[in-house]
Design an enzyme around this catalytic site. Sequence first.
Site, PDB file in Angstrom:
ATOM      1  N   ILE A 114       0.493  -0.814  -0.145  1.00 39.59           N
ATOM      2  CA  ILE A 114      -0.232  -0.271  -0.007  1.00 39.59           C
ATOM      3  C   ILE A 114       0.848   1.143   0.188  1.00 39.59           C
ATOM      4  CG2 ILE A 114      -0.068  -0.242   2.501  1.00 39.59           C
ATOM      5  CD1 ILE A 114      -3.338   1.417   1.461  1.00 39.59           C
ATOM      6  N   TYR A 115       0.318   1.916  -1.266  1.00 45.44           N
ATOM      7  CA  TYR A 115       1.767   3.129  -1.357  1.00 45.44           C
ATOM      8  C   TYR A 115       1.171   3.835  -1.410  1.00 45.44           C
ATOM      9  CZ  TYR A 115       5.866   0.209  -0.480  1.00 45.44           C
ATOM     10  OH  TYR A 115       7.313  -0.673   0.187  1.00 45.44           O
ATOM     11  N   GLY A 132      -5.451  11.404   2.871  1.00 44.93           N
ATOM     12  CA  GLY A 132      -6.433  10.478   3.005  1.00 44.93           C
ATOM     13  C   GLY A 132      -6.853   9.292   1.805  1.00 44.93           C
ATOM     14  N   LYS A 140      -5.652   5.946   3.426  1.00 45.78           N
ATOM     15  CA  LYS A 140      -7.468   5.293   4.822  1.00 45.78           C
ATOM     16  C   LYS A 140      -7.929   5.051   3.751  1.00 45.78           C
ATOM     17  CE  LYS A 140     -10.333   6.612   7.612  1.00 45.78           C
ATOM     18  NZ  LYS A 140     -10.583   7.981   8.833  1.00 45.78           N
ATOM     19  N   ASN A 194       9.189   2.339  10.257  1.00 47.58           N
ATOM     20  CA  ASN A 194       8.562   2.766   9.815  1.00 47.58           C
ATOM     21  C   ASN A 194       7.135   3.446  10.930  1.00 47.58           C
ATOM     22  OD1 ASN A 194       6.501   4.620   8.041  1.00 47.58           O
ATOM     23  ND2 ASN A 194       6.791   3.143   6.345  1.00 47.58           N
ATOM     24  N   TYR A 224      -1.463   1.867  11.021  1.00 47.91           N
ATOM     25  CA  TYR A 224      -2.363   0.214  11.031  1.00 47.91           C
ATOM     26  C   TYR A 224      -3.034   0.091  12.453  1.00 47.91           C
ATOM     27  CZ  TYR A 224       0.227   0.096   6.587  1.00 47.91           C
ATOM     28  OH  TYR A 224       0.961  -0.009   6.306  1.00 47.91           O
TER      29      TYR A 224
END
Length: 179
Positions: free
Chosen positions: A100-101, A110, A113, A139, A146
């Site tokens: 997820i980048y 956003g 998200k 990170n 998360y």
Amino acid sequence: MLVRVKIDQLETLRDLEVETYGDTFGPYNSDADMEDYYQMVLSLEQIQKDLAEPESETYFVLDHNQEICGFLKFNWGKAQTDQAQTEPVEMDKSFEIQRIYVKKEFHGAGFGKEMFSFALDQAKSRGFEWAWLGVWERNFKAQDFYYRFGFERFSEHQYITGDTVDTDWLLRKHLKENP
């Protein structure tokens, strides 16, 4: 808005993967290590295999002008990486959010998200019991993100970029409500 990546968008996806991985990890790895990663893990051939995998899906996230702002990749079944094998999570009941980048210029808008919520909705609607992922131990921003979604650390594994060996924390979330 999320749209599934098509095979004819292979080069666009690869360029995006190289850009976002480089922005995220380039400052912490040598140029040679990054190039090795791009040639091995992010090669056109490997990404083509990933897109053809029936137990994996990759999506672009688009802004209101239809510009690609980032991407999301998730896996289930045998397409999951072996990272979760360090803990007795039943792989047939789990859903991996592998990548997820978001492009640097869209951070804070956003899109992360939106993609993450979409992935969790997909996991729940498909009946999986667990969602899990790996995140680099340094990170902290991603880890906090998360944790806000209810993920907890359950293990760790080594992550290799060229000659650089880092540690990823493995996080998971139980998706089924207890009776």
